[in-house]
Scaffold this motif. Structure first.
Motif, PDB file in Angstrom:
ATOM      1  N   HIS A 109      -0.837  10.784   0.216  1.00 19.49           N
ATOM      2  CA  HIS A 109      -1.318   9.580  -0.452  1.00 19.49           C
ATOM      3  C   HIS A 109      -0.837   8.312   0.268  1.00 19.49           C
ATOM      4  O   HIS A 109      -1.595   7.348   0.394  1.00 19.49           O
ATOM      5  N   MET A 110       0.393   8.338   0.739  1.00 15.05           N
ATOM      6  CA  MET A 110       0.902   7.173   1.471  1.00 15.05           C
ATOM      7  C   MET A 110       0.121   6.964   2.773  1.00 15.05           C
ATOM      8  O   MET A 110      -0.207   5.834   3.131  1.00 15.05           O
ATOM      9  N   LEU A 111      -0.175   8.055   3.466  1.00 11.72           N
ATOM     10  CA  LEU A 111      -0.920   7.938   4.720  1.00 11.72           C
ATOM     11  C   LEU A 111      -2.355   7.465   4.480  1.00 11.72           C
ATOM     12  O   LEU A 111      -2.877   6.649   5.248  1.00 11.72           O
ATOM     13  N   VAL A 112      -2.991   7.945   3.417  1.00 10.69           N
ATOM     14  CA  VAL A 112      -4.346   7.487   3.091  1.00 10.69           C
ATOM     15  C   VAL A 112      -4.322   5.996   2.765  1.00 10.69           C
ATOM     16  O   VAL A 112      -5.155   5.226   3.249  1.00 10.69           O
ATOM     17  N   GLY A 113      -3.362   5.562   1.948  1.00 10.46           N
ATOM     18  CA  GLY A 113      -3.241   4.142   1.619  1.00 10.46           C
ATOM     19  C   GLY A 113      -2.937   3.295   2.837  1.00 10.46           C
ATOM     20  O   GLY A 113      -3.512   2.211   3.013  1.00 10.46           O
ATOM     21  N   LEU A 114      -2.057   3.777   3.698  1.00 13.13           N
ATOM     22  CA  LEU A 114      -1.711   3.061   4.926  1.00 13.13           C
ATOM     23  C   LEU A 114      -2.935   2.922   5.825  1.00 13.13           C
ATOM     24  O   LEU A 114      -3.245   1.826   6.314  1.00 13.13           O
ATOM     25  N   ALA A 115      -3.649   4.022   6.032  1.00 14.29           N
ATOM     26  CA  ALA A 115      -4.836   3.975   6.887  1.00 14.29           C
ATOM     27  C   ALA A 115      -5.875   3.015   6.324  1.00 14.29           C
ATOM     28  O   ALA A 115      -6.456   2.211   7.067  1.00 14.29           O
ATOM     29  N   SER A 116      -6.091   3.057   5.023  1.00 17.99           N
ATOM     30  CA  SER A 116      -7.070   2.162   4.402  1.00 17.99           C
ATOM     31  C   SER A 116      -6.677   0.705   4.605  1.00 17.99           C
ATOM     32  O   SER A 116      -7.526  -0.145   4.901  1.00 17.99           O
ATOM     33  N   THR A 117      -5.394   0.424   4.458  1.00 21.81           N
ATOM     34  CA  THR A 117      -4.906  -0.939   4.642  1.00 21.81           C
ATOM     35  C   THR A 117      -5.082  -1.397   6.083  1.00 21.81           C
ATOM     36  O   THR A 117      -5.539  -2.515   6.338  1.00 21.81           O
ATOM     37  N   VAL A 118      -4.758  -0.543   7.016  1.00 24.63           N
ATOM     38  CA  VAL A 118      -4.889  -0.897   8.434  1.00 24.63           C
ATOM     39  C   VAL A 118      -6.353  -1.152   8.788  1.00 24.63           C
ATOM     40  O   VAL A 118      -6.672  -2.142   9.456  1.00 24.63           O
ATOM     41  N   TYR A 119      -7.260  -0.284   8.320  1.00 25.43           N
ATOM     42  CA  TYR A 119      -8.685  -0.509   8.584  1.00 25.43           C
ATOM     43  C   TYR A 119      -9.147  -1.832   7.992  1.00 25.43           C
ATOM     44  O   TYR A 119      -9.911  -2.571   8.604  1.00 25.43           O
ATOM     45  N   CYS A 120      -8.672  -2.131   6.814  1.00 28.11           N
ATOM     46  CA  CYS A 120      -9.050  -3.377   6.150  1.00 28.11           C
ATOM     47  C   CYS A 120      -8.524  -4.586   6.931  1.00 28.11           C
ATOM     48  O   CYS A 120      -9.250  -5.556   7.150  1.00 28.11           O
ATOM     49  N   LEU A 121      -7.277  -4.524   7.363  1.00 25.56           N
ATOM     50  CA  LEU A 121      -6.699  -5.618   8.131  1.00 25.56           C
ATOM     51  C   LEU A 121      -7.408  -5.790   9.473  1.00 25.56           C
ATOM     52  O   LEU A 121      -7.610  -6.917   9.943  1.00 25.56           O
ATOM     53  N   ALA A 138       0.839  -1.207   0.000  1.00 30.30           N
ATOM     54  CA  ALA A 138       0.000   0.000   0.000  1.00 30.30           C
ATOM     55  C   ALA A 138       0.869   1.250   0.000  1.00 30.30           C
ATOM     56  O   ALA A 138       0.597   2.210  -0.732  1.00 30.30           O
ATOM     57  N   LEU A 139       1.919   1.240   0.807  1.00 30.36           N
ATOM     58  CA  LEU A 139       2.811   2.399   0.850  1.00 30.36           C
ATOM     59  C   LEU A 139       3.481   2.635  -0.506  1.00 30.36           C
ATOM     60  O   LEU A 139       3.562   3.765  -0.980  1.00 30.36           O
ATOM     61  N   LEU A 140       3.912   1.571  -1.135  1.00 31.46           N
ATOM     62  CA  LEU A 140       4.579   1.689  -2.435  1.00 31.46           C
ATOM     63  C   LEU A 140       3.613   2.170  -3.519  1.00 31.46           C
ATOM     64  O   LEU A 140       3.885   3.157  -4.217  1.00 31.46           O
ATOM     65  N   LEU A 141       2.486   1.493  -3.673  1.00 25.94           N
ATOM     66  CA  LEU A 141       1.559   1.835  -4.748  1.00 25.94           C
ATOM     67  C   LEU A 141       0.924   3.215  -4.552  1.00 25.94           C
ATOM     68  O   LEU A 141       0.853   4.014  -5.484  1.00 25.94           O
ATOM     69  N   CYS A 142       0.478   3.500  -3.340  1.00 25.21           N
ATOM     70  CA  CYS A 142      -0.108   4.811  -3.076  1.00 25.21           C
ATOM     71  C   CYS A 142       0.964   5.897  -3.121  1.00 25.21           C
ATOM     72  O   CYS A 142       0.693   7.036  -3.516  1.00 25.21           O
ATOM     73  N   GLY A 143       2.177   5.532  -2.750  1.00 28.24           N
ATOM     74  CA  GLY A 143       3.295   6.470  -2.855  1.00 28.24           C
ATOM     75  C   GLY A 143       3.574   6.850  -4.301  1.00 28.24           C
ATOM     76  O   GLY A 143       3.896   7.999  -4.599  1.00 28.24           O
ATOM     77  N   LEU A 144       3.435   5.904  -5.215  1.00 28.84           N
ATOM     78  CA  LEU A 144       3.630   6.208  -6.636  1.00 28.84           C
ATOM     79  C   LEU A 144       2.599   7.220  -7.125  1.00 28.84           C
ATOM     80  O   LEU A 144       2.931   8.165  -7.853  1.00 28.84           O
ATOM     81  N   ILE A 145       1.351   7.035  -6.720  1.00 32.09           N
ATOM     82  CA  ILE A 145       0.303   7.984  -7.098  1.00 32.09           C
ATOM     83  C   ILE A 145       0.603   9.353  -6.484  1.00 32.09           C
ATOM     84  O   ILE A 145       0.524  10.388  -7.149  1.00 32.09           O
ATOM     85  N   GLY A 146       0.976   9.361  -5.227  1.00 33.32           N
ATOM     86  CA  GLY A 146       1.293  10.618  -4.542  1.00 33.32           C
ATOM     87  C   GLY A 146       2.527  11.297  -5.102  1.00 33.32           C
ATOM     88  O   GLY A 146       2.592  12.534  -5.170  1.00 33.32           O
TER      89      GLY A 146
END
Length: 157
Positions: free
Chosen positions: A50-62, A27-35
């Motif tokens: 973008h990295m923080l949004v992707g990280l938060a989304s991943t954590v909520y999902c997990l 998530a950090l890598l892919l969202c980081g690319l967009i960001g």
């Protein structure tokens, strides 16, 4: 008592640490690319956002996946709806994205960056669920849309 404390902090839940690291890292890598693409264009929400949004989304999902695994441990009165996690992430990020959109001097600014934040949240959810193909299938066109179509727009306008 000390053993209970140690046990509390050493417990990783249902998923092995390696799976958690891969999903969060992805998530950090892919969202980081967009960001990063947004960052290079000097837009307000860039790499870190973008990295923080992707990280938060991943954590909520997990967290949601962990709760689903623990369903058997809960009393019958507890009901779960995993879709609520996706709704909460979507609503929360939409709120952030809306804050980026500005109407000034007859022009709308920040709309594409807001949309890319919303996309980063979905990529983070994909990574959290381990849906790597979908995460990549969403990230690659996002990069192309933000970079290549901007070049086309600039040349035609």
């Amino acid at each position: 008592m000390l053993e209970q404390i140690r046990s509390e902090f050493m417990s990783v839940g249902y998923w092995p640490v390696e799976v958690l690291l891969i999903r969060v890292g992805g998530a950090l890598l892919l969202c980081g690319l967009i960001g990063l693409e947004r960052e290079t264009k000097n837009h307000p929400a860039g790499l870190r956002t973008h990295m923080l949004v992707g990280l938060a989304s991943t954590v909520y999902c997990l967290l949601m996946l962990e709760l689903v695994q623990r369903t058997g441990e809960l009393p019958d009165s507890v009901r779960m709806d995993p879709i609520r996690v996706i709704e909460a992430v979507t609503g929360g990020v939409a709120f952030l994205a809306a804050g980026l959109i500005v109407f000034a001097k007859g022009e709308i600014k920040g709309l594409t960056t807001g949309a890319s934040l919303w996309l980063a949240a979905s990529v983070g959810l994909c990574c959290g669920l381990g849906l790597w193909a979908l995460a990549l299938i969403a990230t690659v066109p996002a990069l192309a849309i933000n970079r290549l179509l901007k070049i086309v727009e600039d040349k035609t306008l």
